[in-house]
Design a protein around this motif. Structure first.
Motif, PDB file in Angstrom:
ATOM      1  N   GLN A  81       0.830  -1.198   0.000  1.00  0.00           N
ATOM      2  CA  GLN A  81       0.000   0.000   0.000  1.00  0.00           C
ATOM      3  C   GLN A  81       0.866   1.249   0.000  1.00  0.00           C
ATOM      4  OE1 GLN A  81      -3.226  -0.139   2.744  1.00  0.00           O
ATOM      5  NE2 GLN A  81      -3.423   2.055   2.868  1.00  0.00           N
ATOM      6  N   ARG A  82       0.527   2.202  -0.862  1.00  0.00           N
ATOM      7  CA  ARG A  82       1.161   3.514  -0.897  1.00  0.00           C
ATOM      8  C   ARG A  82       0.041   4.536  -0.997  1.00  0.00           C
ATOM      9  NH1 ARG A  82       4.749   0.867   0.396  1.00  0.00           N
ATOM     10  NH2 ARG A  82       6.857   0.730  -0.425  1.00  0.00           N
ATOM     11  N   ARG A  83       0.087   5.545  -0.118  1.00  0.00           N
ATOM     12  CA  ARG A  83      -0.934   6.592  -0.145  1.00  0.00           C
ATOM     13  C   ARG A  83      -0.371   7.864   0.450  1.00  0.00           C
ATOM     14  NH1 ARG A  83      -4.998   4.767   4.706  1.00  0.00           N
ATOM     15  NH2 ARG A  83      -3.347   4.541   6.229  1.00  0.00           N
ATOM     16  N   GLY A  84      -1.099   8.931   0.315  1.00  0.00           N
ATOM     17  CA  GLY A  84      -0.641  10.210   0.834  1.00  0.00           C
ATOM     18  C   GLY A  84       0.274  10.912  -0.147  1.00  0.00           C
ATOM     19  N   ALA A  85       1.137  11.762   0.381  1.00  0.00           N
ATOM     20  CA  ALA A  85       2.049  12.565  -0.454  1.00  0.00           C
ATOM     21  C   ALA A  85       3.379  11.840  -0.609  1.00  0.00           C
ATOM     22  CB  ALA A  85       2.252  13.937   0.162  1.00  0.00           C
ATOM     23  N   TRP A  86       3.413  10.807  -1.412  1.00  0.00           N
ATOM     24  CA  TRP A  86       4.645  10.058  -1.666  1.00  0.00           C
ATOM     25  C   TRP A  86       5.151  10.376  -3.064  1.00  0.00           C
ATOM     26  CZ3 TRP A  86       4.682   5.669  -5.126  1.00  0.00           C
ATOM     27  CH2 TRP A  86       3.429   5.325  -5.638  1.00  0.00           C
ATOM     28  N   ASP A 104      -2.475   4.693  -4.161  1.00  0.00           N
ATOM     29  CA  ASP A 104      -3.274   5.909  -4.227  1.00  0.00           C
ATOM     30  C   ASP A 104      -2.351   7.023  -4.704  1.00  0.00           C
ATOM     31  OD1 ASP A 104      -4.831   8.153  -3.931  1.00  0.00           O
ATOM     32  OD2 ASP A 104      -5.532   7.638  -1.929  1.00  0.00           O
ATOM     33  N   SER A 106      -3.510   9.924  -5.886  1.00  0.00           N
ATOM     34  CA  SER A 106      -4.279  11.168  -5.936  1.00  0.00           C
ATOM     35  C   SER A 106      -3.571  12.342  -5.281  1.00  0.00           C
ATOM     36  CB  SER A 106      -5.666  10.968  -5.317  1.00  0.00           C
ATOM     37  OG  SER A 106      -5.553  10.623  -3.944  1.00  0.00           O
ATOM     38  N   ARG A 107      -2.770  12.099  -4.249  1.00  0.00           N
ATOM     39  CA  ARG A 107      -2.014  13.188  -3.602  1.00  0.00           C
ATOM     40  C   ARG A 107      -0.508  12.988  -3.733  1.00  0.00           C
ATOM     41  NH1 ARG A 107      -4.102  13.639   2.247  1.00  0.00           N
ATOM     42  NH2 ARG A 107      -3.856  11.411   2.091  1.00  0.00           N
ATOM     43  N   ALA A 108      -0.118  12.091  -4.602  1.00  0.00           N
ATOM     44  CA  ALA A 108       1.304  11.792  -4.796  1.00  0.00           C
ATOM     45  C   ALA A 108       2.008  12.942  -5.514  1.00  0.00           C
ATOM     46  CB  ALA A 108       1.464  10.505  -5.584  1.00  0.00           C
TER      47      ALA A 108
END
Length: 181
Positions: A81-86, A104, A106-108
């Motif tokens: 899983q990867r999400r947030g600002a990565w 995710d 969307s905010r990467a």
């Protein structure tokens, strides 16, 4: 050889591929690997190339791309899983034999106009959320047991990243959706 991974040599190149090749030649010149004349010659080859095999002479013997532009995430089982600002690398390979994958984006943070994601998923499911304005290309993806679930938005994304998804989905299903915000 050409450092544009997983491409058919006879396949026509895209503008993103051409821009990446031009950038590699310019970086090699800036780092002192090429003379000015050699840079001009290689840029001419890259700018007139029609297929991936045509790019070969222009990129031959150049240093490899920065290692920070490629990354591999792998797990035998469990969840990836990867999400947030990565930070999304230029080339991302995701390998999972039995687990699920959730990316995710969307905010990467996208540092490249085009991103290649290669999926190698055995029996697990995968879900990818892309930015609202992203352009998604799934032509290089092979599905085994279940079909891909992706519906491109009616309006084409402008200014967003181009995300090319390739690889193999074994017995799981891949769902791709655009973020709502």
């Amino acid at each position: 050889m050409v450092n544009l991974p997983r491409e058919d040599p006879a396949r026509p190149i895209s503008e993103d591929d051409r821009n990446t090749a031009v950038q590699r030649v310019q970086e090699a010149y800036a780092e002192g690997h090429l003379s000015h004349e050699e840079m001009d010659e290689r840029l001419q080859q890259v700018l007139t190339a029609k297929t991936h095999s045509d790019l070969g002479p222009g990129l031959a013997s150049l240093p490899e791309e920065d290692a920070g532009t490629s990354s591999t995430i792998g797990a035998l089982g469990g969840r990836i899983q990867r999400r947030g600002a990565w930070r999304v690398p230029r080339n991302l390979k995701v390998e999972s034999a039995f687990g699920s994958v959730r990316l995710d984006l969307s905010r990467a943070v996208f540092e490249h106009p085009a991103v290649d994601i290669e999926l190698q998923v055995g029996t697990g499911r995968a879900r990818i959320t892309v930015p609202r304005d992203a352009i998604v290309d799934v032509e290089g993806l092979h599905t085994g047991w279940k079909d891909l679930r992706y519906k491109a938005p009616r309006s084409s994304g402008r200014g967003g990243p181009r995300i090319r998804i390739s690889g193999t989905m074994g017995f799981g299903r891949l769902k791709i959706r655009h973020a709502r915000r």
